[in-house]
Design a protein around this motif. Structure first.
Motif, PDB file in Angstrom:
ATOM      1  N   GLN A  43       8.828  -1.946   4.845  1.00  0.00           N
ATOM      2  CA  GLN A  43       8.414  -3.230   4.270  1.00  0.00           C
ATOM      3  C   GLN A  43       9.052  -4.452   4.941  1.00  0.00           C
ATOM      4  O   GLN A  43       8.493  -5.537   4.891  1.00  0.00           O
ATOM      5  N   GLN A  73       3.704 -10.313   1.878  1.00  0.00           N
ATOM      6  CA  GLN A  73       4.922 -11.009   1.451  1.00  0.00           C
ATOM      7  C   GLN A  73       4.793 -12.484   1.816  1.00  0.00           C
ATOM      8  O   GLN A  73       4.329 -12.823   2.908  1.00  0.00           O
ATOM      9  N   GLY A 119      10.778  -5.568  -1.208  1.00  0.00           N
ATOM     10  CA  GLY A 119      10.811  -6.344   0.031  1.00  0.00           C
ATOM     11  C   GLY A 119      10.346  -7.777  -0.188  1.00  0.00           C
ATOM     12  O   GLY A 119      10.437  -8.610   0.703  1.00  0.00           O
ATOM     13  N   TYR A 177      11.368   2.406   1.191  1.00  0.00           N
ATOM     14  CA  TYR A 177      10.440   1.264   1.271  1.00  0.00           C
ATOM     15  C   TYR A 177      10.884   0.251   2.318  1.00  0.00           C
ATOM     16  O   TYR A 177      10.089  -0.220   3.125  1.00  0.00           O
ATOM     17  N   TYR A 178      12.171  -0.114   2.273  1.00  0.00           N
ATOM     18  CA  TYR A 178      12.667  -1.143   3.199  1.00  0.00           C
ATOM     19  C   TYR A 178      12.442  -0.748   4.654  1.00  0.00           C
ATOM     20  O   TYR A 178      12.248  -1.617   5.515  1.00  0.00           O
ATOM     21  N   ASN A 200       1.776  -7.323   5.005  1.00  0.00           N
ATOM     22  CA  ASN A 200       1.970  -6.567   3.753  1.00  0.00           C
ATOM     23  C   ASN A 200       2.116  -7.501   2.550  1.00  0.00           C
ATOM     24  O   ASN A 200       2.716  -7.150   1.542  1.00  0.00           O
TER      25      ASN A 200
END
Lengths: 168, 772
Positions: free
Chosen positions: B338, B412, B621, B334-335, B410
């Protein structure tokens, strides 16, 4: 087993250890002087640096028999030696490393500080290049070395100041 | 109530007294004098020494293990094999695929098969030689593409029909392909990042002791005491209340001591078996094989932009070589996508990341977990966009800046964002305007930016409890002791904690004691990872200390018969704001409060607000705050030898408020050093048999003082509204830009684009030849 007569941090010691043990093992596991660190056990990292007759040596590559009759200084002996000379606090190297933030994890620093001590004994006013050269056998993974250089320079200044005061 | 709701970023009582000072570390003198006790410094009476037998095969079934001869060797107290501890573990609850010692099969050269406890290390090593293991070798994979396209033999067989796939994530935000089609410019390139490792100077070490009534104590060089505690309980099938885990002084970690490691279970199991304390210290070679370092990644990036330099889309395809176990790999996958969505605004973004098992040492989290590799690729590509469009590389970064108090593509949440000030600082510091593009052939400047998390919203195991907890105890002598589960791994978290508590209570920092990372004594903290401690534990400290202050101030006000608002604590004294004659030492105030109230103490905690995108993986994230960094690197390239020398790196980092600038600079410099090393020197390379090409600090080539460039730190303080006094992270973010800044500087120096790490002289010469 073999018996050794060693002089460590000013103390004359008789000690028995397995014949294949290095000075590092004797210091750490027989004498309890665990300030001398093991990072690689084969001379790569410099964490086990001690001073033998004032010169930096890797304890993991020395057999104790090779240093009988010589003066061994470990990190534990640095501040007491400074006190014996009439100083206050810890050795200026130790104080400066603490003040400059050079002690992150601290694991390599006993070796670094002893290499720095030997440098300043030899060259009281080292250049940046001399500092980098003389510490190149001591790997530090935390600092990027900058705060170490700052600390060595600060220690040199501090000692010069102490000398001036002593002369007054 | 969470601490974030209680306080703002400003000085609590007028001006800061302790925060912002270059105070010495609370444990500095212990480290300077050799008094600090690290795991291998622990000697217990009757202690045994353990050693581990490791697999010589990269991939093989274990047909049999015969330990009889080893057990019969005089001086051997116990032998342990995998079947005795069959419960699997792994740091991520959904991917627990590790065993303490191999069960049925081995998955890389160095995978652990058996362990011995003996009277000394020599006897333990001799006993290992006597263990007979019969293997049936299997086809081994050392290349991620090859492993992915060959589902058989599967390295892990617990999940059906996935072959050697470890994790796949594909997320798309906005219309990537449409944006790319209508863009003025499209750059499509491939990049690769090699594997690198942490190489902390302290090798991993663990010591266990088990009392006859079944209480187990483990001292371990871990950076996450709490997860080790949980894993031990699970694997040893021992109630958690019977286990105490202590992290002694730790000799560096950088992510490499985050997983629960086999040696922690081995010493615990052997101590239980033998009734004697057991120590296991890994050799440096074993540390290289234990690894958990940076994942090698093959990355395809396609960035589209308008003629004015505005990015319109980013499309990433990433193949991640995970090595033999999952470790943190789910998060890594994911990281890898993300964490790229700042400091620039991406109108559209897609990433497709695939982590694959191979028969190599397992990869895991290394400083800048999962995001250092994509950052290298993207910042290199952004430089190409700038070059093609004739825009200055710093200017294109300004132009795409996402701003503060915004949302990423995304979803965040971004709060404070000092990236523009970072860019300004390195531009000025490096004299960029007069030097970039204007230095003689062979010398160049390059820029890159990045962002990183200050802790993650989502704890490794889902639960409703606080992420960070603090307990304070007040002593009549005038000291305050802080109990924290947080792991000081050399980054100085204990000093940060003392700084915050001293600030709140108006005490000298030397009157704060910190007891940390001992599961019997300290409230739970989730440990030293994801750059979370300053933000989360700092906030918990404010929470606790403010409650304590209220008690003390209230008691003194009552004693003086004045309103509590008139009483303040500062500089080790408690005084009446309206009567300068009325002042007492803090010690006296503590005694007044203790007499009036009861034994004094307070607790505090921190938990993150609900954050993250409303999609599967949207919380991975998500962080309560992000740090931002910009670097300019100055390099020389020798066109005869192909050797790159990095002369200097200017590092500007937005850490929110610098609680102790000296410690922040140490993190910035250490990070940049590590990035430069990854670009130019280090390579965790496995040869075609799966053997490490050079498992020593000499051959792996971590930089000496003479190899390290000049480093100049410039702290940027954006003051985050939710950080403790506005603070954010500093330990990982400042690594990221070093690598692409060097790549971009090489382009400025000699006009070649290096897209494949590490930047060896051979690659430089090849690229120079291709250019001619």
């Amino acid at each position: 087993m073999r018996a050794y007569r060693l002089e460590v941090n000013g103390d004359k010691i008789e000690i028995a250890a397995p014949e294949h043990w290095t000075l590092l093992e004797v210091l750490r596991y027989k004498l309890g002087l665990t300030g001398t660190k093991q990072g690689c056990d084969k001379g790569d990292c410099g964490a086990c640096t001690v001073l033998v007759d004032g010169e930096p040596e890797l304890a993991c590559l020395l057999l104790p028999g090779a240093v009988e009759g010589k003066k061994i200084l470990t990190i534990e002996g640095l501040a007491p030696a400074h006190r014996c000379r009439g100083g206050e606090g810890a050795d200026p190297i130790q104080e400066s490393f603490d003040e400059a933030g050079a002690l992150q994890c601290g694991f390599c620093q006993p070796g670094v500080m002893l290499s720095a001590r030997a440098l300043l004994n030899r060259e009281p006013h080292p250049s940046c290049e001399q500092i980098a050269d003389s510490l190149s056998g001591n790997l530090c993974r935390c600092t990027g070395y900058k705060q170490i250089y700052d600390a060595v320079e600060a220690a040199a200044d501090k000692e010069a100041e102490l000398k001036t005061q002593g002369a007054d | 109530m969470a601490a974030r709701d209680l306080h703002g970023p400003d000085a609590p009582w007028g001006d800061f007294g302790v925060v912002g000072q270059r105070n010495r570390k609370v444990d500095g003198m212990d480290k300077a004098t050799g008094c600090a006790i690290y795991a291998d410094d622990i000697q217990l009476p009757g202690m045994l020494y353990a050693k581990t037998l490791r697999s010589p095969h990269a991939h093989a079934l274990i047909r049999s293990i015969d330990t009889a001869k080893a057990e019969a060797l005089p001086g051997v107290y116990a032998v342990l094999v995998g079947d005795e501890l069959p419960i699997p573990y792994g740091v991520i609850p959904w991917t627990q695929d590790e065993h303490v010692l191999a069960v049925e099969k081995v998955r890389f050269i160095g995978d652990e098969v058996a362990a011995v406890a003996a009277v000394d290390e020599d006897t333990a090593n001799a006993a290992l030689e006597l263990i007979e293991v019969e293997y049936k070798p299997l086809r081994a994979f050392f290349d991620a593409e090859e492993a992915l396209s060959n589902p058989e033999p599967a390295i892990h067989t617990s999940k059906k029909d996935v072959g050697n796939l470890s994790k796949h994530v594909r997320l798309e935000f906005g219309e990537v392909d449409a944006a790319a089609q209508s863009a003025d410019i499209l750059i499509d390139e491939e990049y690769s990042f090699h594997s690198t490792t942490h190489a902390a100077i302290e090798p991993h070490c663990a010591v266990a002791q088990c009392s006859p009534d079944g209480k187990l104590t483990l001292w371990s060089s871990t950076q996450i005491t709490h997860y080790v505690h949980r894993a031990l309980s699970r694997v040893l099938e021992l109630e958690p209340e019977k286990i105490r885990v202590i992290q002694p002084y730790l000799g560096g970690a950088f992510g490499g001591k985050s997983d629960p490691f086999s040696l922690e279970f081995i010493v615990s199991a052997l101590a239980r078996k033998t009734g004697r304390p057991v120590k296991l210290l890994w050799t440096r070679e074993e540390v290289f094989y234990a690894h958990r370092g940076r994942h090698a990644m093959k990355m395809k990036y396609r960035t589209s932009a308008q003629a004015d330099g505005r990015i319109t889309s980013v499309d990433a395809n990433i193949l991640i070589d995970g090595g033999s176990y999952s470790s943190f790999g789910l998060v890594t996958t994911y990281y890898s996508g993300q964490l790229l969505t700042g400091p620039y605004d991406f109108p559209s973004y897609r990433f497709d990341s695939t982590r694959v098992f191979t028969n190599k040492p397992p990869c895991g989290p290394k400083r800048g977990h999962g995001s250092v590799q994509p950052r290298f690729a993207f910042e290199s590509q952004l430089d190409e966009v700038a070059t093609k469009l004739g825009i200055d590389p710093i200017e294109i970064r300004r132009k795409n800046f996402q701003g503060d108090f915004t949302k990423t593509v995304n979803a965040q949440r971004i709060t404070s964002n000092g990236f523009l000030a970072c860019l300004d600082s390195v531009e000025r510091g490096s004299d960029w305007k007069n030097k970039h593009g204007q230095l003689p052939l062979g010398r160049g400047l390059g820029v890159a930016g990045s962002m990183y998390i200050s802790g993650t919203n989502y704890p490794v195991y889902p639960n409703e409890m606080p992420q960070a907890g603090i307990q304070l105890q007040v002593d009549r002598s005038g000291i305050v002791t802080v109990f924290t589960g947080a792991n000081d791994i050399g980054q100085g978290s204990n000093t940060m904690i003392a700084t915050v508590v001293a600030e709140e209570l108006g005490l000298d920092i030397r009157n704060i004691r910190v007891i940390s990372a001992d599961t019997d004594l300290c409230p739970v903290d989730l440990g030293a990872y994801s750059s979370r401690i300053t933000f989360m534990v700092g906030n918990a400290c404010i929470d606790a200390a403010r409650k304590l202050r209220t008690q003390i101030v209230g008691a003194v006000a009552s004693e003086w018969d004045v309103d509590a608002r008139r009483v303040s604590m500062m500089g080790g004294k408690v005084f009446d704001l309206e009567d300068s004659q009325r002042v007492i030492p803090s010690r006296d105030a503590f005694q007044i409060a203790e007499a009036q109230l009861e034994t004094l103490g307070a607790t505090g905690s921190y938990n993150t607000p609900t954050l993250g995108g409303d999609y599967r993986g949207g919380t991975i994230g998500a962080s309560p705050a992000y740090s931002f960094t910009a670097h300019v690197a100055d390099v020389s390239v020798d066109t005869e030898t192909g050797r790159i020398t990095c002369n200097k790196v200017w590092i500007a980092h937005d850490c929110g408020r610098a609680l102790n600038p000296m410690l922040v600079e140490g993190q910035m410099e250490g990070s940049a050093y590590m990035g430069v090393a990854e670009a130019l020197m280090e390579d965790h390379h496995m040869n075609r048999f799966g053997l490490h090409a050079g498992p020593s600090l000499l051959d792996y080539r971590i930089p000496t003082s003479c190899d390290t460039p000049e480093l100049e730190s410039i702290i940027v303080e954006s003051i985050d509204p939710e950080g403790p006094y506005g603070a954010k992270e500093a330990g990982e973010g400042p690594l990221h830009p070093a690598i692409p800044a060097i790549a971009n500087a090489v382009y400025d120096a000699v006009g070649i684009r290096l897209r494949h790490l590490p930047f060896t002289p051979g690659k430089v010469l090849e690229a120079l030849d291709a250019k001619c």
